[in-house]
Structures are given as structure tokens and as C-alpha cells.
Scaffold this motif. Structure first.
Motif, PDB file in Angstrom:
ATOM      1  N   ASP A  46      14.884  20.957  32.532  1.00 49.38           N
ATOM      2  CA  ASP A  46      14.008  22.367  32.559  1.00 49.38           C
ATOM      3  C   ASP A  46      13.491  22.533  34.075  1.00 49.38           C
ATOM      4  OD1 ASP A  46      15.678  23.061  30.332  1.00 49.38           O
ATOM      5  OD2 ASP A  46      14.056  22.235  29.181  1.00 49.38           O
ATOM      6  N   PHE A  47      13.020  21.212  34.365  1.00 43.24           N
ATOM      7  CA  PHE A  47      12.281  22.073  35.602  1.00 43.24           C
ATOM      8  C   PHE A  47      12.543  21.315  36.949  1.00 43.24           C
ATOM      9  CE2 PHE A  47       9.206  21.959  31.902  1.00 43.24           C
ATOM     10  CZ  PHE A  47       8.580  23.049  32.155  1.00 43.24           C
ATOM     11  N   GLN A  48      13.758  21.529  37.385  1.00 41.61           N
ATOM     12  CA  GLN A  48      14.468  20.662  37.933  1.00 41.61           C
ATOM     13  C   GLN A  48      14.827  22.139  39.028  1.00 41.61           C
ATOM     14  OE1 GLN A  48      18.018  18.203  37.432  1.00 41.61           O
ATOM     15  NE2 GLN A  48      17.084  16.341  36.261  1.00 41.61           N
ATOM     16  N   GLY A  49      14.299  21.791  40.666  1.00 38.56           N
ATOM     17  CA  GLY A  49      15.444  22.528  41.714  1.00 38.56           C
ATOM     18  C   GLY A  49      14.223  24.028  41.968  1.00 38.56           C
ATOM     19  N   ILE A  50      13.117  23.149  41.604  1.00 41.06           N
ATOM     20  CA  ILE A  50      11.557  24.218  41.585  1.00 41.06           C
ATOM     21  C   ILE A  50      10.519  23.313  42.528  1.00 41.06           C
ATOM     22  CG2 ILE A  50      12.106  25.862  39.766  1.00 41.06           C
ATOM     23  CD1 ILE A  50       9.712  24.081  38.223  1.00 41.06           C
ATOM     24  N   ALA A  53      20.699  13.022  42.374  1.00 42.80           N
ATOM     25  CA  ALA A  53      19.847  12.355  43.433  1.00 42.80           C
ATOM     26  C   ALA A  53      20.427  12.476  44.740  1.00 42.80           C
ATOM     27  CB  ALA A  53      19.948  11.426  42.906  1.00 42.80           C
ATOM     28  N   GLN A  54      21.229  12.392  45.053  1.00 40.95           N
ATOM     29  CA  GLN A  54      21.664  11.769  46.115  1.00 40.95           C
ATOM     30  C   GLN A  54      21.662  13.017  47.293  1.00 40.95           C
ATOM     31  OE1 GLN A  54      26.114   9.682  46.482  1.00 40.95           O
ATOM     32  NE2 GLN A  54      25.580   9.528  43.840  1.00 40.95           N
ATOM     33  N   GLY A  55      22.616  14.490  47.031  1.00 43.90           N
ATOM     34  CA  GLY A  55      21.967  15.290  47.081  1.00 43.90           C
ATOM     35  C   GLY A  55      20.770  15.556  48.234  1.00 43.90           C
ATOM     36  N   PHE A  56      19.818  15.610  47.145  1.00 36.77           N
ATOM     37  CA  PHE A  56      18.371  15.701  47.074  1.00 36.77           C
ATOM     38  C   PHE A  56      17.770  14.891  48.201  1.00 36.77           C
ATOM     39  CE2 PHE A  56      13.988  14.392  46.264  1.00 36.77           C
ATOM     40  CZ  PHE A  56      13.413  15.315  45.684  1.00 36.77           C
ATOM     41  N   TYR A  57      17.502  13.140  48.243  1.00 36.95           N
ATOM     42  CA  TYR A  57      17.130  12.229  49.736  1.00 36.95           C
ATOM     43  C   TYR A  57      18.082  12.707  50.791  1.00 36.95           C
ATOM     44  CZ  TYR A  57      15.503   9.772  45.649  1.00 36.95           C
ATOM     45  OH  TYR A  57      15.140   9.466  44.174  1.00 36.95           O
ATOM     46  N   LYS A  70      18.892  15.176  51.215  1.00 38.07           N
ATOM     47  CA  LYS A  70      18.355  16.511  52.422  1.00 38.07           C
ATOM     48  C   LYS A  70      17.210  16.465  52.977  1.00 38.07           C
ATOM     49  CE  LYS A  70      16.571  21.248  50.219  1.00 38.07           C
ATOM     50  NZ  LYS A  70      16.510  22.364  48.634  1.00 38.07           N
ATOM     51  N   HIS A  71      16.213  15.250  52.141  1.00 39.41           N
ATOM     52  CA  HIS A  71      15.381  15.633  52.447  1.00 39.41           C
ATOM     53  C   HIS A  71      14.912  13.840  53.533  1.00 39.41           C
ATOM     54  CE1 HIS A  71      12.983  18.241  50.238  1.00 39.41           C
ATOM     55  NE2 HIS A  71      14.166  18.494  49.155  1.00 39.41           N
ATOM     56  N   GLY A  72      15.899  13.959  54.293  1.00 38.45           N
ATOM     57  CA  GLY A  72      15.729  12.272  55.593  1.00 38.45           C
ATOM     58  C   GLY A  72      16.449  11.317  54.954  1.00 38.45           C
ATOM     59  N   PHE A  73      16.680  11.510  53.951  1.00 40.78           N
ATOM     60  CA  PHE A  73      17.065   9.737  53.518  1.00 40.78           C
ATOM     61  C   PHE A  73      18.931   9.661  53.728  1.00 40.78           C
ATOM     62  CE2 PHE A  73      13.116  10.108  50.641  1.00 40.78           C
ATOM     63  CZ  PHE A  73      12.599   8.742  50.794  1.00 40.78           C
ATOM     64  N   ASN A  74      18.821   8.329  54.568  1.00 45.13           N
ATOM     65  CA  ASN A  74      19.971   7.560  54.127  1.00 45.13           C
ATOM     66  C   ASN A  74      20.855   6.167  54.687  1.00 45.13           C
ATOM     67  OD1 ASN A  74      20.528   9.864  57.144  1.00 45.13           O
ATOM     68  ND2 ASN A  74      18.596   8.808  58.055  1.00 45.13           N
ATOM     69  N   ASN A  80      24.093  -2.366  35.687  1.00 42.88           N
ATOM     70  CA  ASN A  80      25.352  -2.739  36.580  1.00 42.88           C
ATOM     71  C   ASN A  80      26.027  -2.142  36.375  1.00 42.88           C
ATOM     72  OD1 ASN A  80      26.683  -4.728  37.447  1.00 42.88           O
ATOM     73  ND2 ASN A  80      28.215  -4.748  35.418  1.00 42.88           N
ATOM     74  N   LEU A  81      25.525  -0.550  37.259  1.00 45.43           N
ATOM     75  CA  LEU A  81      26.889   0.390  37.826  1.00 45.43           C
ATOM     76  C   LEU A  81      25.957   0.431  39.075  1.00 45.43           C
ATOM     77  CD1 LEU A  81      25.350   3.563  36.005  1.00 45.43           C
ATOM     78  CD2 LEU A  81      26.979   2.231  35.565  1.00 45.43           C
ATOM     79  N   PRO A  82      27.298   0.797  40.794  1.00 45.81           N
ATOM     80  CA  PRO A  82      27.563   0.932  41.540  1.00 45.81           C
ATOM     81  C   PRO A  82      26.208   1.707  42.335  1.00 45.81           C
ATOM     82  CG  PRO A  82      29.541   1.397  40.502  1.00 45.81           C
ATOM     83  CD  PRO A  82      29.054   1.244  39.532  1.00 45.81           C
ATOM     84  N   ASP A  83      25.136   1.100  42.488  1.00 46.66           N
ATOM     85  CA  ASP A  83      24.374   1.953  43.771  1.00 46.66           C
ATOM     86  C   ASP A  83      23.586   2.328  44.842  1.00 46.66           C
ATOM     87  OD1 ASP A  83      22.676  -0.322  43.978  1.00 46.66           O
ATOM     88  OD2 ASP A  83      21.367  -0.064  42.676  1.00 46.66           O
ATOM     89  N   ILE A  84      23.322   2.981  45.368  1.00 38.18           N
ATOM     90  CA  ILE A  84      22.881   3.233  47.140  1.00 38.18           C
ATOM     91  C   ILE A  84      21.715   3.213  47.259  1.00 38.18           C
ATOM     92  CG2 ILE A  84      23.104   4.757  48.572  1.00 38.18           C
ATOM     93  CD1 ILE A  84      25.493   6.120  46.683  1.00 38.18           C
ATOM     94  N   LEU A  85      21.504   2.362  48.255  1.00 40.80           N
ATOM     95  CA  LEU A  85      20.051   2.072  49.339  1.00 40.80           C
ATOM     96  C   LEU A  85      20.416   2.923  50.058  1.00 40.80           C
ATOM     97  CD1 LEU A  85      17.373   0.603  49.142  1.00 40.80           C
ATOM     98  CD2 LEU A  85      19.085  -1.157  50.727  1.00 40.80           C
ATOM     99  N   TYR A  86      18.803   3.307  50.009  1.00 37.01           N
ATOM    100  CA  TYR A  86      18.976   4.291  51.129  1.00 37.01           C
ATOM    101  C   TYR A  86      17.246   4.489  51.388  1.00 37.01           C
ATOM    102  CZ  TYR A  86      21.363   8.584  49.097  1.00 37.01           C
ATOM    103  OH  TYR A  86      22.825   9.501  49.150  1.00 37.01           O
ATOM    104  N   GLU A  87      17.032   5.226  52.369  1.00 40.68           N
ATOM    105  CA  GLU A  87      16.273   4.880  54.089  1.00 40.68           C
ATOM    106  C   GLU A  87      15.841   5.972  54.365  1.00 40.68           C
ATOM    107  OE1 GLU A  87      15.073   1.173  56.810  1.00 40.68           O
ATOM    108  OE2 GLU A  87      16.381   2.790  57.740  1.00 40.68           O
ATOM    109  N   TRP A  88      14.255   6.067  54.696  1.00 42.84           N
ATOM    110  CA  TRP A  88      13.680   7.365  54.753  1.00 42.84           C
ATOM    111  C   TRP A  88      12.331   6.293  55.603  1.00 42.84           C
ATOM    112  CZ3 TRP A  88       8.065   8.625  55.278  1.00 42.84           C
ATOM    113  CH2 TRP A  88       7.864   9.119  55.985  1.00 42.84           C
ATOM    114  N   THR A  89      12.402   7.179  57.548  1.00 40.42           N
ATOM    115  CA  THR A  89      11.398   6.670  58.484  1.00 40.42           C
ATOM    116  C   THR A  89      10.639   8.357  58.863  1.00 40.42           C
ATOM    117  OG1 THR A  89      13.450   6.966  60.035  1.00 40.42           O
ATOM    118  CG2 THR A  89      13.021   4.432  58.919  1.00 40.42           C
ATOM    119  N   SER A  90      10.000   8.042  59.275  1.00 46.78           N
ATOM    120  CA  SER A  90       8.712   9.420  60.393  1.00 46.78           C
ATOM    121  C   SER A  90       9.275   9.198  61.048  1.00 46.78           C
ATOM    122  CB  SER A  90       7.720   9.559  59.990  1.00 46.78           C
ATOM    123  OG  SER A  90       7.051   7.634  60.275  1.00 46.78           O
ATOM    124  N   LYS A  91       9.395  10.691  61.449  1.00 48.14           N
ATOM    125  CA  LYS A  91      10.237  10.570  63.213  1.00 48.14           C
ATOM    126  C   LYS A  91       8.763  10.859  64.443  1.00 48.14           C
ATOM    127  CE  LYS A  91      13.966  12.893  61.360  1.00 48.14           C
ATOM    128  NZ  LYS A  91      15.187  13.889  61.614  1.00 48.14           N
TER     129      LYS A  91
END
Length: 128
Positions: free
Chosen positions: A63-67, A96-100, A102-106, A117-128
Motif C-alpha cells: 500500500d506504500f509503493q511508489g511514494i 523492481a527491475q524498473g525501480f533499480y 531508474k536509480h542507476g543500477f545496471n 531456484n528462480l532466475p535472478d539478475i545481478l545489478y550494480e550501482w557505482t557513484s559518479k
């Protein structure tokens, strides 16, 4: 909150019992990660568990997502990082993929490194 949010994201019931999750949150997770809670009127509406290199958990009450609660918790982790953070999310969790992203994760990897045992994605964020 955590279980409901996770079940919604995965589209399946949680594989662990409530008691196992309480033990995980109270004893295991806190040994390796800082845990921050977001509260609204003294009710937990979000949580993040992170250390200086990794985000282990980030869940927001349905109920509190997106704010902006997730963004605030994510900024907390970024501020206390080494300038690089990694995290895993499930391939089925498109929100979650769209959220991350949007916030600079690749995306830096894919696999099945989880108990579900579900396919997952490894994301990385680095400061600029």
C-alpha cells in the motif's frame, strides 16, 4: 509486510515458515547487514538490509509503493556504501527491475543464486 511484498513480487507463496523468517530477521540478517525500517504511524511500511557493498533486502509494503519510501531507503544505502553496491532481484519482478534501473543500477549478471531456484539478475550501482 516483508512476506506479503515478496510474495506479490514473485507471484508465489513464501517457501519459509513465519518462524524461520523471524529468526532470519532477528539473528542472521543483522549479523551481516544494517537493517533500516520505514515507519508510518508506528507501522513498518518498508525495510532495507545493506552493508557497504551489497543490498540484501529492500521491500516496501504494497500500500506504500511508489511514494518515495524505497528511494529514501536506497539513498541511505548509497550514502553508506564504498561507492559501489550490488544486489540481486528476481527476473519475474519487473517492478523492481524498473525501480533499480531508474536509480542507476545496471545489469552485470544473471543466474539462479537463490533458494527459490528462480532466475535472478545481478545489478550494480557505482557513484559518479
Amino acid at each position: 509486510m516483508w512476506r506479503n511484498s515478496k510474495e506479490q513480487a514473485l507471484g508465489q507463496k513464501e517457501i519459509h515458515s513465519f518462524e524461520n523468517h523471524v529468526n532470519f530477521l532477528n539473528y542472521i540478517l543483522q549479523d551481516q547487514f544494517q537493517v533500516y525500517l520505514a515507519l508510518v504511524d508506528e507501522v513498518v511500511v518498508g525495510m532495507i538490509a545493506y552493508n557497504e557493498n551489497e543490498i540484501s533486502q529492500l521491500y516496501i509494503h504494497l500500500d506504500f509503493q511508489g511514494i518515495g519510501i524505497g528511494q529514501s531507503l536506497l539513498e541511505e544505502a548509497k550514502e553508506h556504501s564504498t561507492g559501489r553496491l550490488t544486489l540481486h532481484t528476481f527476473e519475474v519482478n519487473k517492478k523492481a527491475q524498473g525501480f533499480y534501473e531508474k536509480h542507476g543500477f545496471n545489469i552485470i549478471g544473471r543466474g539462479y543464486e537463490n533458494e527459490e531456484n528462480l532466475p535472478d539478475i545481478l545489478y550494480e550501482w557505482t557513484s559518479k
